[in-house]
Design an enzyme around this catalytic site. Structure first.
Site, PDB file in Angstrom:
ATOM      1  N   THR A  86       0.324  -1.304  -0.231  1.00 11.46           N
ATOM      2  CA  THR A  86       0.357  -0.154   0.280  1.00 11.46           C
ATOM      3  C   THR A  86       1.128   1.427  -0.108  1.00 11.46           C
ATOM      4  O   THR A  86       1.350   2.046   0.928  1.00 11.46           O
ATOM      5  CB  THR A  86      -0.910   0.187   1.058  1.00 11.46           C
ATOM      6  OG1 THR A  86      -0.351  -0.246   1.787  1.00 11.46           O
ATOM      7  CG2 THR A  86      -1.581  -1.179   0.831  1.00 11.46           C
ATOM      8  N   ALA A 255      18.153   8.668  19.355  1.00 11.96           N
ATOM      9  CA  ALA A 255      18.614   9.661  18.742  1.00 11.96           C
ATOM     10  C   ALA A 255      19.332   9.029  17.590  1.00 11.96           C
ATOM     11  O   ALA A 255      20.108   8.262  17.280  1.00 11.96           O
ATOM     12  CB  ALA A 255      18.939  11.533  19.309  1.00 11.96           C
ATOM     13  N   CYS A 263       7.757   1.693   6.160  1.00  7.01           N
ATOM     14  CA  CYS A 263       6.239   1.795   6.730  1.00  7.01           C
ATOM     15  C   CYS A 263       6.292   3.123   7.451  1.00  7.01           C
ATOM     16  O   CYS A 263       5.412   3.958   7.067  1.00  7.01           O
ATOM     17  CB  CYS A 263       6.213   0.943   7.720  1.00  7.01           C
ATOM     18  SG  CYS A 263       6.069  -0.614   7.694  1.00  7.01           S
ATOM     19  N   LYS A 324      17.988   0.089   8.676  1.00  4.84           N
ATOM     20  CA  LYS A 324      18.176  -0.588   9.346  1.00  4.84           C
ATOM     21  C   LYS A 324      18.914  -1.673   9.678  1.00  4.84           C
ATOM     22  O   LYS A 324      19.149  -2.522   8.794  1.00  4.84           O
ATOM     23  CB  LYS A 324      17.095  -0.641  10.613  1.00  4.84           C
ATOM     24  CG  LYS A 324      16.124  -1.228  10.627  1.00  4.84           C
ATOM     25  CD  LYS A 324      14.992  -1.434  11.557  1.00  4.84           C
ATOM     26  CE  LYS A 324      13.679  -2.704  11.217  1.00  4.84           C
ATOM     27  NZ  LYS A 324      13.489  -2.864  12.564  1.00  4.84           N
ATOM     28  N   ARG A 331      14.200   0.261   1.657  1.00  4.36           N
ATOM     29  CA  ARG A 331      12.605   1.801   0.726  1.00  4.36           C
ATOM     30  C   ARG A 331      13.007   2.529   1.673  1.00  4.36           C
ATOM     31  O   ARG A 331      12.896   2.503   2.963  1.00  4.36           O
ATOM     32  CB  ARG A 331      11.281   0.857   1.228  1.00  4.36           C
ATOM     33  CG  ARG A 331      11.327  -0.184  -0.373  1.00  4.36           C
ATOM     34  CD  ARG A 331       9.613  -1.084   0.220  1.00  4.36           C
ATOM     35  NE  ARG A 331      10.440  -2.566   0.953  1.00  4.36           N
ATOM     36  CZ  ARG A 331       8.791  -2.956   1.106  1.00  4.36           C
ATOM     37  NH1 ARG A 331       7.902  -2.682   0.463  1.00  4.36           N
ATOM     38  NH2 ARG A 331       9.282  -3.690   2.880  1.00  4.36           N
TER      39      ARG A 331
HETATM   40  P1  NAD Z   1       6.060  -5.443  -0.586  1.00  2.00           P
HETATM   41  O1  NAD Z   1       6.031  -4.817  -1.345  1.00  2.00           O
HETATM   42  O2  NAD Z   1       7.660  -6.705  -0.045  1.00  2.00           O
HETATM   43  O3  NAD Z   1       4.988  -7.187  -0.761  1.00  2.00           O
HETATM   44  C1  NAD Z   1       4.213  -7.052  -1.184  1.00  2.00           C
HETATM   45  C2  NAD Z   1       3.902  -8.027  -2.690  1.00  2.00           C
HETATM   46  O4  NAD Z   1       2.467  -8.540  -2.692  1.00  2.00           O
HETATM   47  C3  NAD Z   1       4.821  -8.110  -3.685  1.00  2.00           C
HETATM   48  O5  NAD Z   1       5.955  -9.682  -3.463  1.00  2.00           O
HETATM   49  C4  NAD Z   1       3.781  -8.313  -4.762  1.00  2.00           C
HETATM   50  O6  NAD Z   1       4.827  -8.440  -5.729  1.00  2.00           O
HETATM   51  C5  NAD Z   1       2.603  -8.423  -4.187  1.00  2.00           C
HETATM   52  N1  NAD Z   1       1.579  -8.626  -5.171  1.00  2.00           N
HETATM   53  C6  NAD Z   1       1.514  -6.818  -5.217  1.00  2.00           C
HETATM   54  N2  NAD Z   1      -0.331  -7.330  -5.933  1.00  2.00           N
HETATM   55  C7  NAD Z   1      -0.078  -8.694  -6.058  1.00  2.00           C
HETATM   56  C8  NAD Z   1      -1.058  -9.489  -6.588  1.00  2.00           C
HETATM   57  N3  NAD Z   1      -2.464  -8.427  -7.375  1.00  2.00           N
HETATM   58  N4  NAD Z   1      -1.571 -10.290  -6.084  1.00  2.00           N
HETATM   59  C9  NAD Z   1      -0.687 -10.948  -5.734  1.00  2.00           C
HETATM   60  N5  NAD Z   1       0.954 -10.599  -5.382  1.00  2.00           N
HETATM   61  C10 NAD Z   1       0.502  -9.081  -6.010  1.00  2.00           C
HETATM   62  O7  NAD Z   1       5.223  -5.293   0.959  1.00  2.00           O
HETATM   63  P2  NAD Z   1       5.154  -5.586   2.872  1.00  2.00           P
HETATM   64  O8  NAD Z   1       6.871  -4.944   2.637  1.00  2.00           O
HETATM   65  O9  NAD Z   1       5.055  -7.173   2.618  1.00  2.00           O
HETATM   66  O10 NAD Z   1       4.059  -4.781   2.692  1.00  2.00           O
HETATM   67  C11 NAD Z   1       3.007  -5.069   2.718  1.00  2.00           C
HETATM   68  C12 NAD Z   1       2.430  -4.247   3.636  1.00  2.00           C
HETATM   69  O11 NAD Z   1       2.282  -4.575   4.837  1.00  2.00           O
HETATM   70  C13 NAD Z   1       2.439  -3.249   2.845  1.00  2.00           C
HETATM   71  O12 NAD Z   1       0.599  -2.783   3.519  1.00  2.00           O
HETATM   72  C14 NAD Z   1       3.025  -2.208   4.240  1.00  2.00           C
HETATM   73  O13 NAD Z   1       2.277  -1.257   5.114  1.00  2.00           O
HETATM   74  C15 NAD Z   1       2.768  -3.609   5.235  1.00  2.00           C
HETATM   75  N6  NAD Z   1       3.662  -3.773   6.825  1.00  2.00           N
HETATM   76  C16 NAD Z   1       4.839  -3.868   6.828  1.00  2.00           C
HETATM   77  C17 NAD Z   1       5.524  -4.345   6.955  1.00  2.00           C
HETATM   78  C18 NAD Z   1       6.940  -4.344   6.887  1.00  2.00           C
HETATM   79  O14 NAD Z   1       7.868  -3.857   7.649  1.00  2.00           O
HETATM   80  N7  NAD Z   1       7.384  -3.927   5.422  1.00  2.00           N
HETATM   81  C19 NAD Z   1       5.736  -4.139   8.620  1.00  2.00           C
HETATM   82  C20 NAD Z   1       3.831  -4.061   8.831  1.00  2.00           C
HETATM   83  C21 NAD Z   1       2.836  -3.794   7.814  1.00  2.00           C
END
Ligand code: NAD
Length: 451
Positions: A86, A255, A263, A324, A331
């Site tokens: 997202t 700090a 995120c 980190k 990202r």
């Molecule tokens: P990411 O980009 O690593 O992973 C998303 C995956 O979804 C990708 O591999 C992409 O190819 C796949 N995807 C996209 N559209 C698709 C579809 N139509 N069908 C199948 N797969 C599809 O993202 P992320 O870091 O895992 O984050 C995912 C969500 O979780 C976000 O909303 C983020 O804010 C939330 N989140 C992330 C973290 C973190 O530490 N990364 C922690 C908590 C919450």
């Protein structure tokens, strides 16, 4: 229990694997063929401590599968967890929900039995209701429920966070969905860990409130650090002194160069959008974003100051580019943006990171030189910048590093080392919110630095 996880990125892969470890029958879907092919070959596409072993174990046990077919994955699934990205939407900074809504449509067009469609992705309050509308529109006779289940894992310790969370939050407005989610998280509630049920809209807001509160703590202590530099105080002592108050707590008062990662930057921006849309502005979060944005420039300026005001033609050893330690994620990494800013000012930036260089290279291109070891980065550098607190850097042999540097100057953006120790070693040492150590003086003096 059969679970489908849609999106196999940081969150999808960790949660799918951990659900399998808890005994569920999990299929993870991704629409990137290469990612799924790699996973089918047994290669884990991200670096996350403990994850590869857990993936291997659960694939072998037959509890964890990977596919590009959403239709196959959701066959007989009781829970369908959406974990796609997202990101920040170009133009207005709100959360881009197109991936989530696209998946909701695909689920609706392929589902033929009751299931709970869960958003694990971070989504603005109200998204769950939109998902329900989409599914109803596409497949009016389908029996289903939606639920919100925000994820709080931290990259770098994601597996532990998932298996032993501080809490699980589930938002649902249906008793039937609640019963399914209670079963899904029984392995967590059985450990005595809290699984908190609330309404969908509250659950969605909990995630943004949590992340923006943590970002507020970071920006707050960073401004206090700047104040400490102006006054000659020590932010480590100030943070310790306030953190001893149980109402404040010691965590997240470190700090540093500002928050980054996948995120906080996007979630703070989205929170401002959520407030605006609800005609209820979140002014504090707006300030937090401003402080963090300025901070990246201040950090680059700090390095330039340490180089005597001009970095043109100077070699800068950049240790760390991941946002980190213990992750390969770059990202919105502050280290990457500092490296880029310095390179644009004419510096020769030699960067080294144990895990994140391939990802960083995709962002910066060739203006930053990625080298094979910290020693290669340090050799003949005019200044050493410690940007990510990898253990390898925290434990480095400082005397050996000093001998290799052209000038014994370090900018420590993570406050890893002690100024006293650095003074003894003969370094000129700039850190965050602490008095600088200037090596040339007979007795190291405290000096105010800009930035
Ligand atoms: P990411 O980009 O690593 O992973 C998303 C995956 O979804 C990708 O591999 C992409 O190819 C796949 N995807 C996209 N559209 C698709 C579809 N139509 N069908 C199948 N797969 C599809 O993202 P992320 O870091 O895992 O984050 C995912 C969500 O979780 C976000 O909303 C983020 O804010 C939330 N989140 C992330 C973290 C973190 O530490 N990364 C922690 C908590 C919450």
């Amino acid at each position: 229990m059969k679970v489908a996880v849609i999106g196999t990125g940081y969150v999808g892969l960790v949660s799918g694997t951990c659900f399998a470890e808890m005994g569920m029958d999990v299929t993870c879907v991704d629409n990137q063929q290469e990612k799924v092919d790699a996973l089918l070959r047994g290669e884990v596409p991200i670096y996350e401590p403990g994850l590869s072993e857990m993936v291997e174990r659960n694939v072998k046990a037959g509890r964890l599968k990977f596919t590009t077919s959403l239709k196959d994955a959701i066959k007989d699934a009781e829970v369908i967890s959406i974990a796609v990205g997202t990101p920040t939407r170009a133009g207005d900074g709100f959360a881009d929900l197109s991936y989530v809504y696209g998946v909701a449509e695909e689920i609706a067009n392929n589902l033929d039995h009751y299931a709970v469609v869960v958003t694990k992705s971070t989504v603005p309050a109200g998204t769950g209701y939109e998902i329900a509308k989409i599914i109803r529109r596409e497949n009016p006779s389908l029996e289903f429920d939606v639920a919100s289940n925000p994820e709080f894992l931290r990259e770098g310790c994601a597996v532990d966070d998932f298996m032993k969370p501080d809490r699980v939050v589930v938002g649902t407005d249906s008793p039937r969905a609640q019963e399914v989610m209670e079963r899904l998280y029984k392995p967590i509630s059985d450990q005595g860990l809290p699984v908190f049920f609330t309404r969908i809209i509250s659950s969605e807001l909990i995630k943004y409130a949590a992340n923006t509160f943590l970002a507020t703590k970071v920006s707050f202590i960073n401004e206090i650090a700047d104040l400490c530099e102006s006054l000659g105080a020590d932010v480590e002592d100030v943070a310790h002194g306030i953190g001893l108050d149980s109402r404040i707590g010691a965590k997240f008062l470190k700090a540093g160069p500002g928050y980054g990662g996948s995120c906080f930057p996007k979630d703070t921006l989205a929170m401002v959008g959520i407030g605006e849309r609800a005609l209820s502005p979140v002014t504090i979060v707006e300030a937090v974003i401003g402080v963090n944005r300025q901070r990246q420039h201040r950090m680059a300026a700090k390095v330039i100051d340490a180089c005597g005001g001009n970095v043109e033609g100077k070699k800068i050893a950049m240790l760390g580019v991941a946002f980190k330690a213990e992750t390969d994620d770059v990202r919105d990494s502050v280290a990457v943006s500092i490296a880029e800013a310095l390179a644009r000012k004419g510096a020769l930036v030699a960067a080294y990171d144990p895990k994140a260089m391939a990802n960083a290279k995709k962002v910066t291109g060739p203006i930053v030189d990625y080298v094979k070891s910290k020693e290669e980065a340090i050799k003949d550098a005019d200044v050493l910048v410690l940007a990510t607190e990898w253990r390898e850097f925290c434990e480095m042999d400082l005397a050996a590093a000093k001998a290799q540097l052209k000038a014994p100057v370090m900018v420590d953006l993570r406050n890893v080392f002690s100024p006293e120790e650095m003074a003894k070693l003969g370094f000129t040492y700039y850190s965050i919110g602490r008095p600088a150590v200037i090596a040339q003086e007979a007795v190291p003096v405290l000096k105010k630095v800009k930035g």
